[in-house]
Design a protein around this motif. Structure first.
Motif, PDB file in Angstrom:
ATOM      1  N   ARG A  54     -13.318  -2.924  18.540  1.00  0.00           N
ATOM      2  CA  ARG A  54     -12.300  -3.678  17.807  1.00  0.00           C
ATOM      3  C   ARG A  54     -12.007  -2.926  16.511  1.00  0.00           C
ATOM      4  N   PHE A  55     -11.274  -3.562  15.627  1.00  0.00           N
ATOM      5  CA  PHE A  55     -10.966  -2.913  14.362  1.00  0.00           C
ATOM      6  C   PHE A  55     -11.873  -3.460  13.272  1.00  0.00           C
ATOM      7  N   CYS A  56     -12.312  -2.569  12.403  1.00  0.00           N
ATOM      8  CA  CYS A  56     -13.167  -2.935  11.273  1.00  0.00           C
ATOM      9  C   CYS A  56     -12.458  -3.989  10.420  1.00  0.00           C
ATOM     10  N   GLU A  57     -13.183  -5.033  10.057  1.00  0.00           N
ATOM     11  CA  GLU A  57     -12.567  -6.129   9.298  1.00  0.00           C
ATOM     12  C   GLU A  57     -12.174  -5.710   7.883  1.00  0.00           C
ATOM     13  N   LEU A  58     -12.764  -4.606   7.414  1.00  0.00           N
ATOM     14  CA  LEU A  58     -12.491  -4.154   6.063  1.00  0.00           C
ATOM     15  C   LEU A  58     -11.396  -3.087   6.029  1.00  0.00           C
ATOM     16  N   CYS A  59     -11.567  -2.038   6.849  1.00  0.00           N
ATOM     17  CA  CYS A  59     -10.659  -0.892   6.732  1.00  0.00           C
ATOM     18  C   CYS A  59      -9.758  -0.690   7.948  1.00  0.00           C
ATOM     19  N   PHE A  60     -10.013  -1.415   9.041  1.00  0.00           N
ATOM     20  CA  PHE A  60      -9.211  -1.346  10.268  1.00  0.00           C
ATOM     21  C   PHE A  60      -9.370  -0.047  11.044  1.00  0.00           C
ATOM     22  N   LEU A 127      -3.947  -4.042  -0.629  1.00  0.00           N
ATOM     23  CA  LEU A 127      -3.844  -4.616  -1.965  1.00  0.00           C
ATOM     24  C   LEU A 127      -4.982  -5.606  -2.219  1.00  0.00           C
ATOM     25  N   ALA A 128      -5.346  -6.356  -1.186  1.00  0.00           N
ATOM     26  CA  ALA A 128      -6.452  -7.317  -1.307  1.00  0.00           C
ATOM     27  C   ALA A 128      -7.761  -6.594  -1.613  1.00  0.00           C
ATOM     28  N   ARG A 129      -7.940  -5.432  -0.993  1.00  0.00           N
ATOM     29  CA  ARG A 129      -9.172  -4.674  -1.222  1.00  0.00           C
ATOM     30  C   ARG A 129      -9.241  -4.121  -2.648  1.00  0.00           C
ATOM     31  N   LEU A 130      -8.083  -3.923  -3.243  1.00  0.00           N
ATOM     32  CA  LEU A 130      -8.045  -3.337  -4.581  1.00  0.00           C
ATOM     33  C   LEU A 130      -8.185  -4.401  -5.662  1.00  0.00           C
ATOM     34  N   GLY A 131      -8.153  -5.640  -5.238  1.00  0.00           N
ATOM     35  CA  GLY A 131      -8.107  -6.769  -6.163  1.00  0.00           C
ATOM     36  C   GLY A 131      -9.263  -6.894  -7.141  1.00  0.00           C
ATOM     37  N   ASP A 132     -10.503  -6.601  -6.706  1.00  0.00           N
ATOM     38  CA  ASP A 132     -11.651  -6.881  -7.575  1.00  0.00           C
ATOM     39  C   ASP A 132     -12.022  -5.734  -8.518  1.00  0.00           C
ATOM     40  N   GLY A 133     -11.257  -4.651  -8.493  1.00  0.00           N
ATOM     41  CA  GLY A 133     -11.478  -3.577  -9.459  1.00  0.00           C
ATOM     42  C   GLY A 133     -12.562  -2.568  -9.091  1.00  0.00           C
ATOM     43  N   THR A 134     -13.210  -2.743  -7.945  1.00  0.00           N
ATOM     44  CA  THR A 134     -14.258  -1.791  -7.530  1.00  0.00           C
ATOM     45  C   THR A 134     -13.654  -0.420  -7.249  1.00  0.00           C
ATOM     46  N   LEU A 159       1.148   1.282  -5.995  1.00  0.00           N
ATOM     47  CA  LEU A 159      -0.214   1.405  -6.520  1.00  0.00           C
ATOM     48  C   LEU A 159      -0.296   1.911  -7.958  1.00  0.00           C
ATOM     49  N   THR A 160       0.661   2.748  -8.345  1.00  0.00           N
ATOM     50  CA  THR A 160       0.591   3.336  -9.682  1.00  0.00           C
ATOM     51  C   THR A 160       0.537   2.288 -10.807  1.00  0.00           C
ATOM     52  N   PRO A 161       1.354   1.216 -10.719  1.00  0.00           N
ATOM     53  CA  PRO A 161       1.289   0.223 -11.816  1.00  0.00           C
ATOM     54  C   PRO A 161      -0.052  -0.511 -11.900  1.00  0.00           C
ATOM     55  N   LEU A 162      -0.887  -0.405 -10.891  1.00  0.00           N
ATOM     56  CA  LEU A 162      -2.163  -1.116 -10.896  1.00  0.00           C
ATOM     57  C   LEU A 162      -3.230  -0.416 -11.741  1.00  0.00           C
ATOM     58  N   GLY A 163      -2.877   0.738 -12.302  1.00  0.00           N
ATOM     59  CA  GLY A 163      -3.826   1.443 -13.163  1.00  0.00           C
ATOM     60  C   GLY A 163      -4.874   2.220 -12.399  1.00  0.00           C
ATOM     61  N   LEU A 164      -4.597   2.514 -11.146  1.00  0.00           N
ATOM     62  CA  LEU A 164      -5.533   3.293 -10.337  1.00  0.00           C
ATOM     63  C   LEU A 164      -5.193   4.764 -10.433  1.00  0.00           C
ATOM     64  N   ARG A 165      -6.174   5.587 -10.106  1.00  0.00           N
ATOM     65  CA  ARG A 165      -5.886   7.004  -9.992  1.00  0.00           C
ATOM     66  C   ARG A 165      -5.384   7.205  -8.567  1.00  0.00           C
ATOM     67  N   VAL A 166      -4.112   7.552  -8.448  1.00  0.00           N
ATOM     68  CA  VAL A 166      -3.505   7.709  -7.128  1.00  0.00           C
ATOM     69  C   VAL A 166      -3.222   9.180  -6.887  1.00  0.00           C
ATOM     70  N   SER A 167      -3.684   9.693  -5.784  1.00  0.00           N
ATOM     71  CA  SER A 167      -3.368  11.083  -5.464  1.00  0.00           C
ATOM     72  C   SER A 167      -2.907  11.198  -4.028  1.00  0.00           C
TER      73      SER A 167
END
Ligand SMILES: [Zn+2]
Length: 204
Positions: A54-60, A127-134, A159-167
């Motif tokens: 099946r697909f991973c519940e976290l990352c698919f 986006l849900a995975r990025l929610g808690d700041g980890t 993603l850029t406005p969320l303050g993450l390092r996006v590459s």
């Protein structure tokens, strides 16, 4: 065109990706002539894959339990996520050994021609995975073709406005291709030479 069961088989095979009517017919006749044991093995692997995988519940990514091997591995860096289109891309990137974080499998790419928009992909789940700041870094590794580029552009904007390092993977990958067709060295280099787009202040 053929009697019931044979035609049913040809029809079913013809629904598989990349299998045209001629190939479907060829495979069907191959199976008709094959040993009973060979056909049983094929049937068994089809049943098994549907029952167990099946697909991973976290990352698919593909998983045999609730979570995939990468997500279950405590040595993986939980602060970085690499976004890919399909589970096969996870395999391609794992082969390079350049990435020690986790993945997020979108399940495709944005393609207006095929009527596939962001809502058809697992963007909400990302986006849900990025929610808690980890997660502090997101690496976009979509295919180097039109759909992959459109998806990357969309994600960068999100993603850029969320303050993450996006590459994003460095160019140098064969354009128009599939990530999985790039050899390990080229893909590894693209990974190493990835360019930071968002929030360069946090990292390099
Ligand atoms: Zn996973």
């Amino acid at each position: 065109m053929y009697e019931g069961a044979v035609q049913d088989l040809i029809d079913e095979l013809g629904r598989l990706p990349g299998v045209g009517p001629k190939s479907a017919q060829r495979i069907a006749f191959h199976l008709l002539q094959a040993d009973e044991a060979d056909v049983e093995r094929l049937v068994h692997s089809l049943t098994e894959v549907k029952a167990r995988v099946r697909f991973c519940e976290l990352c698919f990514n593909i998983a045999e339990g609730q979570r995939c091997r990468v997500c279950l591995d405590p040595r993986r860096d939980v602060h970085a996520i690499c976004v890919v289109e399909e589970p096969k891309d996870v395999v391609a990137i794992e082969r390079t050994r350049e990435f020690r974080g986790r993945y997020h499998v979108l399940g495709g790419a944005i393609s207006p021609m095929d009527g596939i928009g962001p809502d058809d992909l697992r963007v909400r789940e990302l986006l849900a995975r990025l929610g808690d700041g980890t997660v502090t870094e997101v690496i976009i590794a979509t295919d180097p073709n039109l759909e992959g580029e459109a998806t990357a552009t969309y994600l960068i904007r999100m993603l850029t406005p969320l303050g993450l390092r996006v590459s994003k993977l460095a160019s140098g990958l064969p354009v128009g291709g599939d990530l999985e067709y790039a050899d390990e060295l080229t893909l590894g280099r693209a990974f190493e030479g990835r360019t930071t787009i968002g929030n360069a202040a946090i990292g390099s």
